[in-house]
Design a protein around this motif. Structure first.
Motif, PDB file in Angstrom:
ATOM      1  N   ILE A  57      -0.526   0.494  -7.475  1.00  0.00           N
ATOM      2  CA  ILE A  57       0.286   0.123  -8.559  1.00  0.00           C
ATOM      3  C   ILE A  57       0.121   1.105  -9.930  1.00  0.00           C
ATOM      4  CG2 ILE A  57       0.113  -1.597 -10.566  1.00  0.00           C
ATOM      5  CD1 ILE A  57      -1.451  -3.719  -8.395  1.00  0.00           C
ATOM      6  N   ALA A  58      -0.920   1.781 -10.011  1.00  0.00           N
ATOM      7  CA  ALA A  58      -0.592   2.712 -11.095  1.00  0.00           C
ATOM      8  C   ALA A  58       0.521   3.805 -10.915  1.00  0.00           C
ATOM      9  CB  ALA A  58      -1.909   3.407 -11.444  1.00  0.00           C
ATOM     10  N   HIS A  59       0.798   3.958  -9.498  1.00  0.00           N
ATOM     11  CA  HIS A  59       1.477   5.128  -8.966  1.00  0.00           C
ATOM     12  C   HIS A  59       2.786   4.608  -9.307  1.00  0.00           C
ATOM     13  CE1 HIS A  59       3.075   8.109  -6.023  1.00  0.00           C
ATOM     14  NE2 HIS A  59       3.888   6.901  -5.885  1.00  0.00           N
ATOM     15  N   ALA A  84       3.792  10.837 -10.165  1.00  0.00           N
ATOM     16  CA  ALA A  84       3.113   9.457 -10.032  1.00  0.00           C
ATOM     17  C   ALA A  84       1.776   9.412  -9.436  1.00  0.00           C
ATOM     18  CB  ALA A  84       3.901   8.845  -9.058  1.00  0.00           C
ATOM     19  N   ASP A  85       1.477  10.328  -8.383  1.00  0.00           N
ATOM     20  CA  ASP A  85       0.194  10.536  -8.039  1.00  0.00           C
ATOM     21  C   ASP A  85      -0.873  11.158  -9.440  1.00  0.00           C
ATOM     22  OD1 ASP A  85       0.842  10.141  -5.368  1.00  0.00           O
ATOM     23  OD2 ASP A  85       0.613  12.082  -4.749  1.00  0.00           O
ATOM     24  N   ASP A  86      -0.509  11.758 -10.188  1.00  0.00           N
ATOM     25  CA  ASP A  86      -1.216  12.036 -11.106  1.00  0.00           C
ATOM     26  C   ASP A  86      -1.316  10.988 -12.238  1.00  0.00           C
ATOM     27  OD1 ASP A  86      -1.410  14.591 -10.476  1.00  0.00           O
ATOM     28  OD2 ASP A  86       0.315  15.537 -11.715  1.00  0.00           O
ATOM     29  N   GLY A  87      -0.455  10.088 -12.302  1.00  0.00           N
ATOM     30  CA  GLY A  87      -0.611   8.979 -13.269  1.00  0.00           C
ATOM     31  C   GLY A  87      -1.753   8.104 -12.601  1.00  0.00           C
ATOM     32  N   ALA A  88      -1.632   7.907 -11.349  1.00  0.00           N
ATOM     33  CA  ALA A  88      -2.725   7.199 -10.581  1.00  0.00           C
ATOM     34  C   ALA A  88      -4.077   7.822 -10.850  1.00  0.00           C
ATOM     35  CB  ALA A  88      -2.389   6.760  -9.299  1.00  0.00           C
ATOM     36  N   ARG A  89      -4.204   8.999 -10.701  1.00  0.00           N
ATOM     37  CA  ARG A  89      -5.543   9.709 -10.674  1.00  0.00           C
ATOM     38  C   ARG A  89      -6.215   9.317 -12.094  1.00  0.00           C
ATOM     39  NH1 ARG A  89      -4.256  15.745  -9.479  1.00  0.00           N
ATOM     40  NH2 ARG A  89      -6.644  15.880  -9.922  1.00  0.00           N
ATOM     41  N   ARG A 101      -6.448   9.047  -2.909  1.00  0.00           N
ATOM     42  CA  ARG A 101      -6.431   9.507  -1.609  1.00  0.00           C
ATOM     43  C   ARG A 101      -6.603   8.427  -0.506  1.00  0.00           C
ATOM     44  NH1 ARG A 101     -10.823  12.269  -1.956  1.00  0.00           N
ATOM     45  NH2 ARG A 101     -10.121  14.084  -3.245  1.00  0.00           N
ATOM     46  N   ARG A 102      -7.576   7.754  -0.553  1.00  0.00           N
ATOM     47  CA  ARG A 102      -7.700   6.589   0.657  1.00  0.00           C
ATOM     48  C   ARG A 102      -6.689   5.684   0.661  1.00  0.00           C
ATOM     49  NH1 ARG A 102     -12.475   5.557  -2.525  1.00  0.00           N
ATOM     50  NH2 ARG A 102     -11.773   3.389  -2.951  1.00  0.00           N
ATOM     51  N   ALA A 103      -5.833   5.526  -0.432  1.00  0.00           N
ATOM     52  CA  ALA A 103      -4.625   4.687  -0.234  1.00  0.00           C
ATOM     53  C   ALA A 103      -3.537   5.272   0.572  1.00  0.00           C
ATOM     54  CB  ALA A 103      -4.402   4.029  -1.521  1.00  0.00           C
ATOM     55  N   LEU A 104      -3.350   6.583   0.103  1.00  0.00           N
ATOM     56  CA  LEU A 104      -2.356   7.438   0.883  1.00  0.00           C
ATOM     57  C   LEU A 104      -3.047   7.441   2.531  1.00  0.00           C
ATOM     58  CD1 LEU A 104      -1.676  10.177  -1.812  1.00  0.00           C
ATOM     59  CD2 LEU A 104      -0.159   8.452  -0.915  1.00  0.00           C
ATOM     60  N   VAL A 105      -4.018   7.892   2.669  1.00  0.00           N
ATOM     61  CA  VAL A 105      -4.467   7.871   3.874  1.00  0.00           C
ATOM     62  C   VAL A 105      -4.049   6.659   4.846  1.00  0.00           C
ATOM     63  CG1 VAL A 105      -6.553   8.228   5.389  1.00  0.00           C
ATOM     64  CG2 VAL A 105      -6.072   9.692   3.525  1.00  0.00           C
ATOM     65  N   ARG A 106      -4.636   5.779   4.196  1.00  0.00           N
ATOM     66  CA  ARG A 106      -4.469   4.044   4.838  1.00  0.00           C
ATOM     67  C   ARG A 106      -3.110   3.722   5.110  1.00  0.00           C
ATOM     68  NH1 ARG A 106      -9.110  -0.229   3.426  1.00  0.00           N
ATOM     69  NH2 ARG A 106     -10.916   1.292   3.366  1.00  0.00           N
ATOM     70  N   VAL A 107      -2.396   4.025   4.093  1.00  0.00           N
ATOM     71  CA  VAL A 107      -0.827   3.335   4.259  1.00  0.00           C
ATOM     72  C   VAL A 107       0.142   4.775   4.349  1.00  0.00           C
ATOM     73  CG1 VAL A 107      -1.327   1.092   3.149  1.00  0.00           C
ATOM     74  CG2 VAL A 107      -0.452   3.018   1.975  1.00  0.00           C
ATOM     75  N   LEU A 166       3.784  13.966   2.713  1.00  0.00           N
ATOM     76  CA  LEU A 166       2.258  13.198   2.665  1.00  0.00           C
ATOM     77  C   LEU A 166       1.404  14.264   2.841  1.00  0.00           C
ATOM     78  CD1 LEU A 166       0.518  10.774   2.407  1.00  0.00           C
ATOM     79  CD2 LEU A 166       0.854  10.393   4.786  1.00  0.00           C
ATOM     80  N   ALA A 167       1.402  15.143   3.669  1.00  0.00           N
ATOM     81  CA  ALA A 167       0.320  16.188   3.926  1.00  0.00           C
ATOM     82  C   ALA A 167       0.251  17.170   2.669  1.00  0.00           C
ATOM     83  CB  ALA A 167       0.800  17.079   5.134  1.00  0.00           C
ATOM     84  N   ALA A 168       1.388  17.339   1.909  1.00  0.00           N
ATOM     85  CA  ALA A 168       1.433  18.134   0.844  1.00  0.00           C
ATOM     86  C   ALA A 168       0.434  17.406  -0.318  1.00  0.00           C
ATOM     87  CB  ALA A 168       2.636  18.551   0.337  1.00  0.00           C
ATOM     88  N   ARG A 169       0.939  16.103  -0.494  1.00  0.00           N
ATOM     89  CA  ARG A 169       0.355  15.250  -1.732  1.00  0.00           C
ATOM     90  C   ARG A 169      -1.359  15.162  -1.222  1.00  0.00           C
ATOM     91  NH1 ARG A 169       3.719   9.878  -1.505  1.00  0.00           N
ATOM     92  NH2 ARG A 169       2.185   9.306  -3.132  1.00  0.00           N
TER      93      ARG A 169
END
Length: 178
Positions: free
Chosen positions: A38-40, A84-89, A98-104, A127-130
């Motif tokens: 959601i933050a992303h 957007a990843d930085d905002g979520a971080r 990281r776990r969310a990206l790995v799961r979905v 995805l790999a780069a992120r």
């Protein structure tokens, strides 16, 4: 909320913005991972990534045969995802994201390049780069803010170039001299 088994999240820009989540996403993620997603998506809306992407999508659509237009669009998509990843971080931390990206994974991004048969492999590479970027928290908050400012400045410069180059080219082609 959409009643759909595929885990997806996306944002809808506009006057009344919205973040759309599917049941599949909610079922697949823990609470902190869902908060990261959601933050992303909120970061995409807050930083107006849809406008930046729109400019590069238009450029690519106007001259699809030009390889740099394709690469530029893909790069901007990757950069806006990283922003957007930085905002979520900042909101929930690196581990949950990281776990969310790995799961979905990048399930929602495969639609970024529907006209391209290479879209799926490009999404996997993005995805790999992120994930590589998230692997290690290697800098402090001050460095991150500096990097975000640099990325914003680069995006602005690219946008100005996108407008200026075609205008100058049309002036040269048409022989218009001010």
């Amino acid at each position: 909320m959409l009643a759909h088994p595929v885990p997806l999240a996306y944002c809808v820009p506009g006057i009344r913005t919205a973040t759309v989540l599917t049941d599949g996403l909610i079922d697949a993620l823990e609470d902190d991972e869902l908060a990261a997603v959601i933050a992303h998506e909120r970061t995409h809306l807050e930083q107006l990534h849809h406008l930046v992407r729109l400019a590069f999508r238009a450029w690519h659509s106007a001259i699809p045969w030009f390889p740099i237009a394709n690469r530029a669009e893909r790069s901007v998509v990757t950069l806006t995802e990283m922003l957007a990843d930085d905002g979520a971080r900042r909101a929930v931390g690196t581990d949950a994201l990281r776990r969310a990206l790995v799961r979905v994974g990048d399930a929602g991004e495969s639609s970024s390049y529907p006209e391209s048969s290479a879209g799926a492999s490009a999404d996997t590479a993005m995805l790999a780069a992120r994930l590589d970027r998230l692997r290690v928290d290697r800098r402090g908050a001050a460095d991150e803010e500096h990097d975000v400012g640099s990325i914003r400045a680069a995006a602005l410069a690219a946008s100005v170039t996108l407008v200026a180059v075609p205008v100058i080219a049309m002036i040269a082609i048409l022989g218009i001299v001010p």
